[in-house]
Design a protein around this motif. Sequence first.
Motif, PDB file in Angstrom:
ATOM      1  N   VAL A 138       8.989   7.969 -42.323  1.00 51.99           N
ATOM      2  CA  VAL A 138       9.675   7.513 -41.114  1.00 51.99           C
ATOM      3  C   VAL A 138      11.129   7.233 -41.492  1.00 51.99           C
ATOM      4  N   GLU A 139      11.990   7.210 -40.485  1.00 53.26           N
ATOM      5  CA  GLU A 139      13.412   6.988 -40.762  1.00 53.26           C
ATOM      6  C   GLU A 139      13.752   5.522 -40.994  1.00 53.26           C
ATOM      7  N   ALA A 140      12.969   4.625 -40.393  1.00 54.67           N
ATOM      8  CA  ALA A 140      13.273   3.192 -40.510  1.00 54.67           C
ATOM      9  C   ALA A 140      11.983   2.404 -40.377  1.00 54.67           C
ATOM     10  N   GLY A 141      12.043   1.134 -40.776  1.00 55.37           N
ATOM     11  CA  GLY A 141      10.891   0.261 -40.671  1.00 55.37           C
ATOM     12  C   GLY A 141      11.296  -1.100 -40.143  1.00 55.37           C
ATOM     13  N   LEU A 142      10.441  -1.681 -39.333  1.00 52.32           N
ATOM     14  CA  LEU A 142      10.653  -3.011 -38.767  1.00 52.32           C
ATOM     15  C   LEU A 142       9.756  -3.965 -39.546  1.00 52.32           C
ATOM     16  N   ILE A 143      10.355  -4.822 -40.366  1.00 48.26           N
ATOM     17  CA  ILE A 143       9.560  -5.606 -41.315  1.00 48.26           C
ATOM     18  C   ILE A 143       9.530  -7.088 -40.965  1.00 48.26           C
ATOM     19  N   ILE A 144       8.390  -7.707 -41.307  1.00 49.83           N
ATOM     20  CA  ILE A 144       8.150  -9.120 -41.038  1.00 49.83           C
ATOM     21  C   ILE A 144       7.468  -9.725 -42.267  1.00 49.83           C
ATOM     22  N   HIS A 145       7.163 -11.015 -42.173  1.00 53.88           N
ATOM     23  CA  HIS A 145       6.403 -11.717 -43.211  1.00 53.88           C
ATOM     24  C   HIS A 145       7.043 -11.540 -44.602  1.00 53.88           C
ATOM     25  N   GLU A 146       6.211 -11.358 -45.636  1.00 53.91           N
ATOM     26  CA  GLU A 146       6.723 -11.286 -47.003  1.00 53.91           C
ATOM     27  C   GLU A 146       7.655 -10.105 -47.230  1.00 53.91           C
ATOM     28  N   SER A 147       7.517  -9.064 -46.415  1.00 48.73           N
ATOM     29  CA  SER A 147       8.336  -7.860 -46.595  1.00 48.73           C
ATOM     30  C   SER A 147       9.826  -8.154 -46.484  1.00 48.73           C
ATOM     31  N   ARG A 148      10.175  -9.215 -45.761  1.00 47.40           N
ATOM     32  CA  ARG A 148      11.595  -9.584 -45.632  1.00 47.40           C
ATOM     33  C   ARG A 148      12.208  -9.905 -46.997  1.00 47.40           C
ATOM     34  N   PHE A 149      11.372 -10.315 -47.950  1.00 51.54           N
ATOM     35  CA  PHE A 149      11.870 -10.738 -49.252  1.00 51.54           C
ATOM     36  C   PHE A 149      11.722  -9.656 -50.324  1.00 51.54           C
ATOM     37  N   THR A 150      10.946  -8.614 -50.047  1.00 50.28           N
ATOM     38  CA  THR A 150      10.629  -7.637 -51.098  1.00 50.28           C
ATOM     39  C   THR A 150      11.183  -6.243 -50.841  1.00 50.28           C
ATOM     40  N   TYR A 151      11.814  -5.985 -49.691  1.00 50.58           N
ATOM     41  CA  TYR A 151      12.244  -4.612 -49.380  1.00 50.58           C
ATOM     42  C   TYR A 151      13.231  -4.024 -50.389  1.00 50.58           C
ATOM     43  N   PRO A 152      14.113  -4.828 -51.044  1.00 48.88           N
ATOM     44  CA  PRO A 152      15.012  -4.198 -52.026  1.00 48.88           C
ATOM     45  C   PRO A 152      14.257  -3.517 -53.174  1.00 48.88           C
ATOM     46  N   LYS A 153      13.049  -3.985 -53.491  1.00 44.46           N
ATOM     47  CA  LYS A 153      12.266  -3.362 -54.562  1.00 44.46           C
ATOM     48  C   LYS A 153      11.923  -1.908 -54.250  1.00 44.46           C
ATOM     49  N   TYR A 154      11.962  -1.558 -52.970  1.00 47.53           N
ATOM     50  CA  TYR A 154      11.628  -0.203 -52.537  1.00 47.53           C
ATOM     51  C   TYR A 154      12.872   0.678 -52.386  1.00 47.53           C
ATOM     52  N   GLY A 155      14.019   0.151 -52.800  1.00 48.54           N
ATOM     53  CA  GLY A 155      15.263   0.911 -52.691  1.00 48.54           C
ATOM     54  C   GLY A 155      15.763   1.028 -51.265  1.00 48.54           C
ATOM     55  N   LEU A 156      15.411   0.072 -50.421  1.00 47.52           N
ATOM     56  CA  LEU A 156      15.786   0.122 -49.007  1.00 47.52           C
ATOM     57  C   LEU A 156      16.917  -0.857 -48.718  1.00 47.52           C
ATOM     58  N   ALA A 157      17.636  -0.573 -47.639  1.00 48.51           N
ATOM     59  CA  ALA A 157      18.759  -1.411 -47.238  1.00 48.51           C
ATOM     60  C   ALA A 157      18.555  -1.912 -45.816  1.00 48.51           C
ATOM     61  N   LYS A 158      19.109  -3.085 -45.540  1.00 49.17           N
ATOM     62  CA  LYS A 158      19.011  -3.663 -44.206  1.00 49.17           C
ATOM     63  C   LYS A 158      19.933  -2.927 -43.234  1.00 49.17           C
ATOM     64  N   VAL A 159      19.377  -2.510 -42.110  1.00 52.86           N
ATOM     65  CA  VAL A 159      20.156  -1.867 -41.046  1.00 52.86           C
ATOM     66  C   VAL A 159      20.550  -2.889 -39.999  1.00 52.86           C
ATOM     67  N   ALA A 160      19.640  -3.794 -39.657  1.00 48.32           N
ATOM     68  CA  ALA A 160      19.924  -4.823 -38.650  1.00 48.32           C
ATOM     69  C   ALA A 160      19.002  -6.015 -38.871  1.00 48.32           C
ATOM     70  N   ASP A 161      19.532  -7.193 -38.580  1.00 50.35           N
ATOM     71  CA  ASP A 161      18.749  -8.424 -38.582  1.00 50.35           C
ATOM     72  C   ASP A 161      18.576  -8.825 -37.121  1.00 50.35           C
ATOM     73  N   LEU A 162      17.381  -8.628 -36.585  1.00 48.96           N
ATOM     74  CA  LEU A 162      17.170  -8.857 -35.157  1.00 48.96           C
ATOM     75  C   LEU A 162      17.180 -10.339 -34.803  1.00 48.96           C
ATOM     76  N   GLY A 163      16.859 -11.202 -35.761  1.00 51.52           N
ATOM     77  CA  GLY A 163      16.974 -12.632 -35.519  1.00 51.52           C
ATOM     78  C   GLY A 163      18.428 -13.034 -35.368  1.00 51.52           C
ATOM     79  N   GLU A 164      19.270 -12.505 -36.231  1.00 46.60           N
ATOM     80  CA  GLU A 164      20.705 -12.778 -36.157  1.00 46.60           C
ATOM     81  C   GLU A 164      21.269 -12.279 -34.828  1.00 46.60           C
ATOM     82  N   TRP A 165      20.835 -11.078 -34.414  1.00 49.05           N
ATOM     83  CA  TRP A 165      21.277 -10.527 -33.126  1.00 49.05           C
ATOM     84  C   TRP A 165      20.854 -11.441 -31.983  1.00 49.05           C
ATOM     85  N   TRP A 166      19.607 -11.911 -31.990  1.00 55.52           N
ATOM     86  CA  TRP A 166      19.110 -12.801 -30.940  1.00 55.52           C
ATOM     87  C   TRP A 166      19.925 -14.088 -30.890  1.00 55.52           C
TER      88      TRP A 166
END
Length: 272
Positions: A138-166
């Motif tokens: 998939v082109e992107a992923g919407l992550i919650i729970h523990e994934s918010r803290f571990t995504y850099p281990k997968y070589g991924l970058a943040k595109v948007a923080d929806l909480g910050e937007w809200w």
Amino acid sequence: MEALALGYSPCPNDTFIFYALAHGRVESPVPLEPVLEDVETLNRWALEGRLPLTKLSYAAYGRVRDRYVALRSGGALGRGVGPLLVARRPLPRLEGARVAIPGRNTTAFLLLSLYAQGFHPVEVRYDQILPLVAQGEVEAGLIIHESRFTYPKYGLAKVADLGEWWEEETGLPLPLGAILARRDLGEGLILELDRAVRRSLEYALAHPEEALDYMKAHAKELSEEVIWAHVRTYVNGFSLDVGEEGERAVARLFAEAEARGLVPPSAAPLFL
């Protein structure tokens, strides 16, 4: 007395909050039988009215307001707690993109639907999202729970923080999830259960290390550092009592969702 089923997720914030109730460290008005399931499973069950007491995404609550009412304690609201959109490379637009989501009834998906249109949701369990994005399925992923803290281990970058937007859009904390009671339990018992949930959280806050083994037994990510980061992020003053500001945040979320036709309208009180 027959035990009352209590549904909550295996995520550290929920197992932290309910540790004391699950282990008899605090008093409950009725015996409780913990049922631990992924939050999207609990969301789907609530559409059937299956459990009398259950953790639920606020997005799902929007669809069952006539049957359930939210407790004031035990929920997840706050600032800096929102779902993240991540990808392998910069993603200037979501239109046409395949986005792995943790369920159509989650608050994360509701927020993404308010934030952007034209993407193609791919529904998977939340802990499968990061591998799918990393593998290019998939082109992107919407992550919650523990994934918010571990995504850099997968070589991924943040595109948007929806909480910050809200928070920027509304000036309010983000409502993520609540503990709901079926209205047919009656107001008196529901109020007693609300007090019991608060006692359970107060016990955990006073004896945090006592809850660690229970959290580790159910967490998808076993690192103690990640577990405690999860608790610090999702357990806060709003978890003890949603408060007036939290109530306004929930009402605003439902108003925005109703305006887009994403949840049906309801005149039922949100909290007792």
